[in-house]
Design a protein around this motif. Structure first.
Motif, short mmCIF file in Angstrom:
data_model
loop_
_atom_site.label_atom_id
_atom_site.label_comp_id
_atom_site.label_asym_id
_atom_site.label_seq_id
_atom_site.Cartn_x
_atom_site.Cartn_y
_atom_site.Cartn_z
N THR A 124 -9.71 44.77 43.32
CA THR A 124 -9.47 43.65 44.41
C THR A 124 -10.19 43.80 45.56
O THR A 124 -10.42 45.08 45.86
N ASN A 125 -10.30 42.80 46.56
CA ASN A 125 -10.84 42.71 47.73
C ASN A 125 -12.35 43.47 47.57
O ASN A 125 -13.00 44.07 48.46
N THR A 147 -1.20 38.80 40.65
CA THR A 147 -1.84 39.39 41.84
C THR A 147 -0.64 39.22 42.98
O THR A 147 -0.54 38.13 42.97
N GLU A 151 -3.70 40.18 47.90
CA GLU A 151 -5.04 40.86 47.11
C GLU A 151 -5.69 39.50 46.49
O GLU A 151 -5.09 38.49 46.37
N ALA A 152 -6.96 39.73 46.64
CA ALA A 152 -7.94 38.69 46.09
C ALA A 152 -9.20 39.36 45.74
O ALA A 152 -9.61 40.46 46.04
N VAL A 153 -10.04 38.47 45.01
CA VAL A 153 -11.44 38.90 44.77
C VAL A 153 -12.21 37.91 45.36
O VAL A 153 -11.89 36.20 45.28
N HIS A 154 -13.52 37.99 45.79
CA HIS A 154 -14.59 37.07 46.23
C HIS A 154 -15.29 36.95 44.88
O HIS A 154 -16.12 37.78 44.48
#
Length: 224
Positions: A124-125, A147, A151-154
């Motif tokens: 994540t991130n 999630t 929290e995240a993803v690009h």
């Protein structure tokens, strides 16, 4: 341009990544070993150590890993292969995902079916880039499973064509920067319903010949 070797006989061999990763937009050769896989294949794992007894990597407790699901939603999602799918992190790791096993039951090549759904483990991130080996799906669903908030993803997705894309988040259309309430800003300007240069990522490119010294570009006279 690529340091390669026969499979299993050297440290420089790597599987066949999608062709779009091997060239620049201008047609130049990309050294995959120095870019997409400079730190190796598989899941992004900085700070992790390989535990031979586990046959797995042990990563710092501060790292958070989640499951990213990539699904082709096209009508031919069982009969048209788009894999291997490369999921590349900005820190130099590429995870190659293959298609699922054949789940056809006629024991013949005419009914081979492989579900084009891929499960990637991501940190994540961290920004990621996705490349498809086959033609990109016309309809694609990407979801980050289980999630927590914060929290995240690009995710960047490479498309080989130049067609306009529409992005939906939770079923709601997310307009691109050139659109306003379902209409193109350029058309709204021509209809005097939108002020020039007042929208993000939009530039007044109208040209007139009202200046004696040259052209009027964006409201200012340019020298001839």
């Amino acid at each position: 341009g690529h340091p390669t070797n026969t499979a299993g006989q050297g440290l420089w061999w790597y599987p066949q990544v999608p062709s779009a990763m091997q060239t620049t937009r201008e047609g130049g050769v990309v050294n995959v070993s120095d870019t997409w896989v400079k730190n190796g294949f598989g899941v992004s794992r900085p700070g992790c150590t390989l535990v031979e007894a586990w046959n797995a990597w042990k990563c710092p407790s501060a790292s958070s890993y989640r499951r990213l699901v990539i699904e082709s939603m096209d009508l031919d999602h069982e009969i048209r292969r788009i894999s291997p799918v490369a999921v590349s992190s900005d820190d130099g790791y590429t995870d190659l995902l293959n298609g699922a096993m054949d789940h056809g039951w006629c024991f013949s090549y005419t009914c081979l079916k492989r579900l084009m759904t891929f499960h990637a483990v991501v940190r994540t991130n961290v920004p990621y880039t996705i490349h498809f080996t086959g033609s990109s799906p016309q309809s694609l669903r990407v979801s980050l499973q289980h999630t927590p908030v914060g929290e995240a993803v690009h995710v960047r997705i490479f498309y080989k064509g130049s067609q306009r894309l529409q992005v939906f988040a939770n079923g709601v259309l997310t307009e691109d920067l050139n659109m306003l309430n379902g209409k193109r800003k350029a058309q709204l300007v021509k209809s005097n319903k939108f002020a020039p240069n007042s929208g993000a990522n939009w530039v007044d490119e109208r040209v007139s010949l009202e200046c004696a010294s040259g052209c009027n570009i964006g409201g200012a006279c340019s020298p001839s």
